[in-house]
Design a protein around this motif. Structure first.
Motif, PDB file in Angstrom:
ATOM      1  N   ILE A  98      39.553   0.874 -35.508  1.00  0.00           N
ATOM      2  CA  ILE A  98      39.328  -0.253 -36.409  1.00  0.00           C
ATOM      3  C   ILE A  98      37.894  -0.753 -36.301  1.00  0.00           C
ATOM      4  N   PHE A 186      45.035  -6.582 -37.055  1.00  0.00           N
ATOM      5  CA  PHE A 186      45.654  -6.477 -38.378  1.00  0.00           C
ATOM      6  C   PHE A 186      44.806  -7.186 -39.430  1.00  0.00           C
ATOM      7  N   PHE A 189      42.450  -4.976 -41.345  1.00  0.00           N
ATOM      8  CA  PHE A 189      43.112  -4.265 -42.448  1.00  0.00           C
ATOM      9  C   PHE A 189      43.284  -5.179 -43.660  1.00  0.00           C
ATOM     10  N   TYR A 193      41.691  -3.989 -47.249  1.00  0.00           N
ATOM     11  CA  TYR A 193      42.545  -3.670 -48.396  1.00  0.00           C
ATOM     12  C   TYR A 193      42.410  -4.683 -49.528  1.00  0.00           C
ATOM     13  N   ASN A 210      44.510   4.841 -45.143  1.00  0.00           N
ATOM     14  CA  ASN A 210      45.959   4.671 -45.289  1.00  0.00           C
ATOM     15  C   ASN A 210      46.710   5.296 -44.123  1.00  0.00           C
ATOM     16  N   CYS A 212      45.557   5.779 -41.089  1.00  0.00           N
ATOM     17  CA  CYS A 212      45.296   4.933 -39.925  1.00  0.00           C
ATOM     18  C   CYS A 212      46.207   3.717 -39.949  1.00  0.00           C
ATOM     19  N   TYR A 213      46.321   3.101 -41.107  1.00  0.00           N
ATOM     20  CA  TYR A 213      47.167   1.913 -41.227  1.00  0.00           C
ATOM     21  C   TYR A 213      48.635   2.263 -40.983  1.00  0.00           C
ATOM     22  N   TYR A 216      49.278   2.700 -37.336  1.00  0.00           N
ATOM     23  CA  TYR A 216      49.282   1.368 -36.719  1.00  0.00           C
ATOM     24  C   TYR A 216      50.586   0.638 -37.031  1.00  0.00           C
ATOM     25  N   TYR A 217      50.994   0.661 -38.282  1.00  0.00           N
ATOM     26  CA  TYR A 217      52.194  -0.067 -38.692  1.00  0.00           C
ATOM     27  C   TYR A 217      53.443   0.497 -38.024  1.00  0.00           C
ATOM     28  N   THR A 238      52.314  -2.336 -47.875  1.00  0.00           N
ATOM     29  CA  THR A 238      53.016  -1.678 -46.770  1.00  0.00           C
ATOM     30  C   THR A 238      54.317  -1.047 -47.252  1.00  0.00           C
TER      31      THR A 238
END
Length: 243
Positions: A98, A186, A189, A193, A210, A212-213, A216-217, A238
């Motif tokens: 990040i 977070f 992000f 976005y 996307n 990477c997110y 993470y999610y 999400t």
């Protein structure tokens, strides 16, 4: 221990930027190498010492990512491994990634373009550390980000919180500290976005951001590391990319 505070209030839209090298596969790593240049790095990366248990865990996690496995399975705790070690490895890795994400767009993040650390018109993040900022304070996104990353860096370099010596136990509040770190990461992000995804698209890096997110999610969801109310700013996105 300094902890940043956040206030959710209507806020003026601001412009924030990101950066992210993510190696979910060899081809992705090559593509990211072209998109993200070394001179864009926000700050030096934290590394795991070779020969340590965490270095081996890190290599195992990276190998799983590059193999193209389902990210939901990649985040699961490997059999026989310690949960706190697994969380520690991912917290440091997400911090690095990040940082890179933000570094890519930090040149566009000025007091003029990003006068407030916000996520759209509904969410505003304020800084409080109990020292220089005793009350929640509005700050430009760049200033907020620097303070945030300094705060996280001080935690992951603290041997009392992230011990690296063999046999030294994690503190009792370790997971609580990690939850705070991950919830604040977070926010990067959120800014990317909501305010600067057009720039990410112009670089051709949206697929990597996307991924990477999503990683993470799935990780924070697997171990219940962030309250769902904090994920509200990116709820619709999400649901689309992580369903």
């Amino acid at each position: 221990m300094p902890t940043p505070a956040v206030a959710f209030q209507p806020a003026l839209a601001c412009h924030l930027k990101i950066r992210t090298p993510w190696e979910t596969s060899k081809s992705m790593a090559l593509c990211l190498g072209q998109v993200f240049s070394k001179d864009k790095t926000f700050r030096p990366r934290k590394r795991f010492e070779p020969g340590t248990q965490r270095f081996e865990l890190y290599k195992k996690a990276q190998a799983s990512l590059k193999s193209g496995l389902d990210l939901r399975k990649v985040v699961q705790l490997p059999e026989g491994e310690n949960l706190n070690d697994w969380i520690a490895v991912h917290v440091v890795d997400f911090f690095n990634r990040i940082n890179l994400i933000y570094g890519t767009v930090s040149e566009y993040c000025t007091e003029r373009t990003c006068p407030i650390m916000s996520g759209g018109l509904r969410y505003e993040y304020r800084w409080q550390d109990g020292d220089d900022y005793k009350k929640p304070t509005k700050l430009p996104a760049l200033k907020y980000m620097n303070l945030l990353m300094d705060w996280i860096e001080s935690l992951i370099n603290n041997e009392d919180i992230f011990p690296t010596r063999v046999g030294v136990p994690f503190p009792k509040n370790f997971q609580q500290v990690c939850k705070k770190i991950l919830s604040r990461l977070f926010r990067v992000f959120v800014h990317v976005y909501i305010h600067h995804f057009d720039s990410i698209c112009s670089m051709g890096a949206e697929a990597h951001i996307n991924t990477c997110y999503k990683h993470y999610y799935y990780f924070i969801s697997e171990f219940n590391l962030i309250d769902h109310s904090e994920l509200e700013p990116l709820k619709e996105m999400t649901e689309k990319i992580c369903s």
